[in-house]
Design a protein around this motif. Sequence first.
Motif, PDB file in Angstrom:
ATOM      1  N   ARG A 128       0.905  -0.499   0.113  1.00  0.00           N
ATOM      2  CA  ARG A 128      -0.280   0.159   0.012  1.00  0.00           C
ATOM      3  C   ARG A 128       1.279   1.161  -0.061  1.00  0.00           C
ATOM      4  O   ARG A 128       1.527   0.973   0.346  1.00  0.00           O
ATOM      5  N   ALA A 130       1.592   5.679   1.344  1.00  0.00           N
ATOM      6  CA  ALA A 130       0.182   6.108   2.543  1.00  0.00           C
ATOM      7  C   ALA A 130       1.579   7.312   2.317  1.00  0.00           C
ATOM      8  O   ALA A 130       3.000   7.672   1.984  1.00  0.00           O
ATOM      9  N   ASN A 132       1.021   9.442   5.253  1.00  0.00           N
ATOM     10  CA  ASN A 132       0.502  10.313   6.571  1.00  0.00           C
ATOM     11  C   ASN A 132       0.189   9.438   7.346  1.00  0.00           C
ATOM     12  O   ASN A 132       0.668   7.763   6.935  1.00  0.00           O
ATOM     13  N   THR A 134      -2.504   8.407  10.003  1.00  0.00           N
ATOM     14  CA  THR A 134      -3.484   7.631   9.225  1.00  0.00           C
ATOM     15  C   THR A 134      -3.372   6.606   8.469  1.00  0.00           C
ATOM     16  O   THR A 134      -3.826   5.076   8.246  1.00  0.00           O
ATOM     17  N   GLU A 135      -3.085   6.494   7.121  1.00  0.00           N
ATOM     18  CA  GLU A 135      -3.054   5.904   5.854  1.00  0.00           C
ATOM     19  C   GLU A 135      -1.951   4.651   6.115  1.00  0.00           C
ATOM     20  O   GLU A 135      -2.399   3.243   5.751  1.00  0.00           O
ATOM     21  N   SER A 138      -3.420   2.942   8.627  1.00  0.00           N
ATOM     22  CA  SER A 138      -4.714   1.868   8.188  1.00  0.00           C
ATOM     23  C   SER A 138      -3.995   0.534   7.140  1.00  0.00           C
ATOM     24  O   SER A 138      -4.361  -0.623   6.449  1.00  0.00           O
ATOM     25  N   SER A 139      -3.266   1.161   6.338  1.00  0.00           N
ATOM     26  CA  SER A 139      -2.036   0.117   5.377  1.00  0.00           C
ATOM     27  C   SER A 139      -2.004  -1.339   5.852  1.00  0.00           C
ATOM     28  O   SER A 139      -2.031  -2.360   5.508  1.00  0.00           O
ATOM     29  N   ARG A 188       6.987  10.258   0.150  1.00  0.00           N
ATOM     30  CA  ARG A 188       5.493   8.761  -0.055  1.00  0.00           C
ATOM     31  C   ARG A 188       6.300   7.823   0.687  1.00  0.00           C
ATOM     32  O   ARG A 188       7.517   7.099   0.985  1.00  0.00           O
TER      33      ARG A 188
END
Length: 407
Positions: A128, A130, A132, A134-135, A138-139, A188
């Motif tokens: 995945r 991401a 930030n 949060t990402e 969740s990833s 990233r």
Amino acid sequence: MGKRVLILVEGGSNMRLYVQAAQGLGLHPIILSANPAQYDHLAAEDIEAIRVDTDNLDALIAECSRLRATYDIAGITSAVEWTYATAGKLCRHFDLPGPNPASIERCCNKFAQRQLLAEAGVPVPSYRLAANATEVESSAAEIGLPVIVKPAVGSGSVGVRLCRTADELAEHMTYLLGAMHILWPSPRILVEEFAQGQQYTAQIMGNEVIGIEAADLDPPPHFVFRQWVFPATLTDNQRERIADVSQNCLRALGLGWGPTNIEFRWTKRGPVVIEVNPRMPGFPDPQLVQLAYGLDLVTEHIKLVIGDEWDLRRRHSHIAAARNLVPDRDGTLDWITGDSQAAAVSGVTEVKLYVEPKTPIVRKGDYRDCLGYVIAVSLSLPETEVALQRAVDLIDWSIIPFAAEEE
């Protein structure tokens, strides 16, 4: 017309190999660098290093145009990943042989690389992208801990870490999104499944798999290479499957000109691609291939760069291995000895120490965590391993922890 020159856009750890190979082919190497002082050690060999912004294509074109007024530019290339695509653009501008810069740029973006490989059916870890915290969280939840977390752009295992728990994930996330801004202004982050198994690297020139190397790394959470063996001991099935997947990678990424090295993990489902590097591999891969097969990858690459026909035939078949000397603690290097005795061991071809006593040692969890190395070669793997271990055992050092120094 003036003397024939090879333009090298930056050099990294392979610079001396490229300089020596160019000279062996009767070429005069000229280095273009944002920091030419790092090549001062080559000045005694009459190697010119010119200051130029190597991130600025127009500046590079202008400098090469200036040099072309005096010299016959036989070829342009780079020995490092971050300027290899730029070297390809220069080759196109001056109508010289070179790699496809668009393919190199896509491949150097690890997320774009993953997408293209997955779309082509090449086995890769789940992943995945991401931007930030949060990402990232969740990833990791979608993939399932443990996960590999690393910058989407970079090399040398910088910023790569295995995160087993939510706390480790949060700690590394803070590091990447904070300190890594120094290297990547808009970082990233790639979150990946942890592919477990023996690590291999396919060494490729053009579309030909020259050989497959085995590598051992330090235990996670970081990924510091400790030892390499070339060629790896493989079954025919393993060799064929790695070669087949390698060819699929080249097709999917539009590669197949010049050198490529592809890192794999041999998992329960067979070879899984960890990373495709569209360039000449760094230490110790070129050295091991030359010792094992008598094939100088750097020389053959330069032949391609200048439009000559290369020769990828093996001259012999030996087993070569290299060992990094990796510290187990931070502190000040008090003393290090034994390199001369190690170099005298039968079968050992090279011993090098990077550090001097009183040097601060601060481990970073990547390629920079190395005090030096030893390389050995023989006709068989057992003989090579014995020579390598004998040499390593003769090298010793003492590191005084920083806290003990303060006391």
